[in-house]
Design a protein around this motif. Sequence first.
Motif, short mmCIF file in Angstrom:
data_model
loop_
_atom_site.label_atom_id
_atom_site.label_comp_id
_atom_site.label_asym_id
_atom_site.label_seq_id
_atom_site.Cartn_x
_atom_site.Cartn_y
_atom_site.Cartn_z
N TYR A 132 0.83 -1.20 0.00
CA TYR A 132 0.00 0.00 0.00
C TYR A 132 0.87 1.26 0.00
O TYR A 132 0.64 2.20 -0.78
CB TYR A 132 -0.92 0.00 1.22
CG TYR A 132 -1.51 1.35 1.55
CD1 TYR A 132 -2.66 1.79 0.92
CD2 TYR A 132 -0.89 2.18 2.49
CE1 TYR A 132 -3.20 3.04 1.22
CE2 TYR A 132 -1.42 3.42 2.79
CZ TYR A 132 -2.57 3.85 2.15
OH TYR A 132 -3.08 5.09 2.42
N ALA A 133 1.88 1.29 0.87
CA ALA A 133 2.71 2.48 1.01
C ALA A 133 3.52 2.74 -0.25
O ALA A 133 3.72 3.91 -0.64
CB ALA A 133 3.65 2.31 2.21
N GLN A 134 3.98 1.69 -0.93
CA GLN A 134 4.76 1.90 -2.15
C GLN A 134 3.90 2.38 -3.31
O GLN A 134 4.41 3.05 -4.21
CB GLN A 134 5.49 0.60 -2.51
CG GLN A 134 6.63 0.29 -1.54
CD GLN A 134 7.32 -1.01 -1.81
OE1 GLN A 134 6.72 -1.95 -2.34
NE2 GLN A 134 8.59 -1.12 -1.43
N LYS A 135 2.61 2.05 -3.29
CA LYS A 135 1.70 2.65 -4.28
C LYS A 135 1.51 4.13 -3.99
O LYS A 135 1.33 4.94 -4.91
CB LYS A 135 0.36 1.92 -4.25
CG LYS A 135 0.42 0.50 -4.79
CD LYS A 135 -0.94 -0.18 -4.68
CE LYS A 135 -0.87 -1.62 -5.18
NZ LYS A 135 -2.17 -2.33 -5.00
N ARG A 136 1.58 4.49 -2.74
CA ARG A 136 1.42 5.89 -2.34
C ARG A 136 2.70 6.68 -2.60
O ARG A 136 2.65 7.85 -2.97
CB ARG A 136 1.07 5.93 -0.85
CG ARG A 136 0.71 7.26 -0.29
CD ARG A 136 0.02 7.07 1.06
NE ARG A 136 -0.28 8.32 1.71
CZ ARG A 136 -1.13 8.46 2.72
NH1 ARG A 136 -1.78 7.41 3.17
NH2 ARG A 136 -1.37 9.64 3.25
N GLY A 190 11.05 -1.23 2.70
CA GLY A 190 10.49 -2.07 3.77
C GLY A 190 11.05 -1.78 5.13
O GLY A 190 10.42 -2.08 6.15
N THR A 191 12.24 -1.20 5.20
CA THR A 191 12.87 -0.89 6.48
C THR A 191 12.45 0.46 7.05
O THR A 191 12.87 0.83 8.14
CB THR A 191 14.40 -0.90 6.33
OG1 THR A 191 14.78 0.01 5.29
CG2 THR A 191 14.91 -2.29 5.99
N ASP A 192 11.61 1.20 6.32
CA ASP A 192 11.21 2.55 6.74
C ASP A 192 10.23 2.51 7.90
O ASP A 192 9.41 1.58 8.02
CB ASP A 192 10.57 3.32 5.59
CG ASP A 192 11.58 3.72 4.52
OD1 ASP A 192 12.79 3.64 4.80
OD2 ASP A 192 11.15 4.10 3.42
N PHE A 193 10.29 3.55 8.73
CA PHE A 193 9.29 3.79 9.77
C PHE A 193 8.38 4.89 9.26
O PHE A 193 8.78 6.06 9.17
CB PHE A 193 9.97 4.21 11.08
CG PHE A 193 10.89 3.16 11.64
CD1 PHE A 193 10.40 2.13 12.43
CD2 PHE A 193 12.25 3.18 11.35
CE1 PHE A 193 11.25 1.15 12.94
CE2 PHE A 193 13.11 2.22 11.85
CZ PHE A 193 12.60 1.19 12.64
N LEU A 194 7.17 4.53 8.91
CA LEU A 194 6.27 5.45 8.20
C LEU A 194 5.27 6.11 9.16
O LEU A 194 5.07 5.66 10.28
CB LEU A 194 5.52 4.68 7.11
CG LEU A 194 6.41 4.08 6.02
CD1 LEU A 194 5.56 3.30 5.02
CD2 LEU A 194 7.22 5.16 5.31
#
Length: 455
Positions: free
Chosen positions: A76-80, A86-90
Amino acid sequence: MFRRVAIVGGGAAGATLLSELLERPLPQPLHLDWYTGGGPLGRGVAYGTRSERHLLNVRAASMGMFASRPGGFLEYAQKRDARVAGTDFLPRCWYGDYLEGETASALARAKSNGHDVRVVPYDVDAIVPENDGVTLLQGESTTRVDAAVLALGALTPRPLPGIEDDALASGRYVTLPWQLLADAKPDDQTHNVLVIGLGLTAVDVIVELAAKWPNAQFTAISRHGVLPEVHQTSASLPYEDSDELIETMRDAPDIRTWVHLLREAVEHTDDWRRVVDSLRPHTASLWGLLPQQDRSRFLRHARWAWERSRHRLPPQVARLVAGLEKDGRLKRIRGHVHGVALTGHGLSMTFLPKGESAERTLDADLVVQSVGLETDVRRTQHPLLQQMMTNSHVRSDPFGLGIDANAKGHVLHDGKAWPRLFAIGSLLRGALWESTAMPEIRQQARQLAEQLLAG
C-alpha cells in the motif's frame, strides 16, 4: 461454526478480526454485528493521529493487517510513494488510512459474498454471556448472538493519584494527550510544558508540541528518567542462537534465570536488539510458563527495562528529541510525582527526586499525563466493563493488566472460560503480555477467526 457473531470495538483489533472473518471462503454466510462506537472504522486511538510526525515504531515490511499477508502495508505504502522501503518507519496516519481502506474493502466483499454485516456506530451498554450464547443491549435494542468478542482497545486513562480536582477542572492537566495534539494550533507564545512519562506516547507529545509551539520549553519526569531505546537505521540479521536461547528459557521458567540468560546472550552478540527481537514470536508462550510470583517480580523490577528495550524509537524521532535536549528545550528528570495543584499562574507539581528525601515543586502552564496504556479494569470508568465487572461476567487479571482470560482469548469467570465470549488486543495483556502491536493482534485475529468459524 458460529453463524452470528458480535464484535465490540471499532479500532484496529476489531477491524482486523472482522476482515479475517470475511476473507475466508465459507460454506454458509455469516451475520456480523460490529459495534464501533462511532469514528473512522479501524483507526481507533492508536492510528487516529493525522500528524506525519507520529511514526510507527515497527518497520513498514512487518505491518500488514493480515497474518497471511504481512507485507500488505508495504505494498500500500509503495503505491502511495514508490520511494518507500520495507525498512522505513512510516507515519501512523498512513497506517490508519491503510486500515480504513482494507476495512472498507472487506465490507464491500462481504456484501457481494452474501454475508450480512451490520455496522452499529454506537457503544454497547451491557453484555450478558451464557453458555449457549451472548445477549447484547444497546439503547432499546436487545440482540442475541452465538458469540461475542471484546475488542475495546486501551481504556481511557485515569488521573494519577494526588491530582487535585481544581487542577483537572482547569483543563491544564491533560489525561488524553491525543485529543490535545489533535486540537493544538500553531502558537508562538512561550509555554512551559510538563510531561509525566517518558515512553513512546510522551515522545509523540513532545515532538508534536515542540513543532507547533516553537517557543515552548518541556520538562519530562519519569521513574528512571530515560527515553526508549532506538532502532537501528537498518534492519539487523536474526539472532543466530535464538532457538537454543528460547529452548533454555522454556526449560527454566524463572525470571532471574531468564535475565541471566538474556544478559549472557547480549554479551556474545554485536547488537542486543537482535536478542530482544528474537523473543517476540515466543513472548506469549514464555509468559504463559511463568509462575504468578515470577510475573509479579518481572512487573516490579524488570518491566521498565523490557518496555524501554522492546518498544523503541525510530531513528529520526530519536534525532529530533536529541536536538530538543541539545537546544535546551527539553529537560529530563527522575522522580515520583506526588501531586499537582492549581495555582494563580498555572499548575504546580510536587515530586520526590530519585535518591533524595525532600520533595520539590515544579511550575508549568500545562501538564500532560502520558504514562502508558491503561488496561486496569478494576478502576475503569468504562460503562460496559463496569457493568460486566459488577455482574461478575468478567474479572480483572491478577495484576491489573486487563481482563482475566486464557491464551486462546476465552474470557474467564469463576476460574472457568465462557464458551462464547472472547477478547482480542490490549485487554489480553495479562494472558499474553505482548498484546498491543499489530504483528501480535493480526495473529490473534487469525487464530480467533479459526475458533469462531469452527464453532
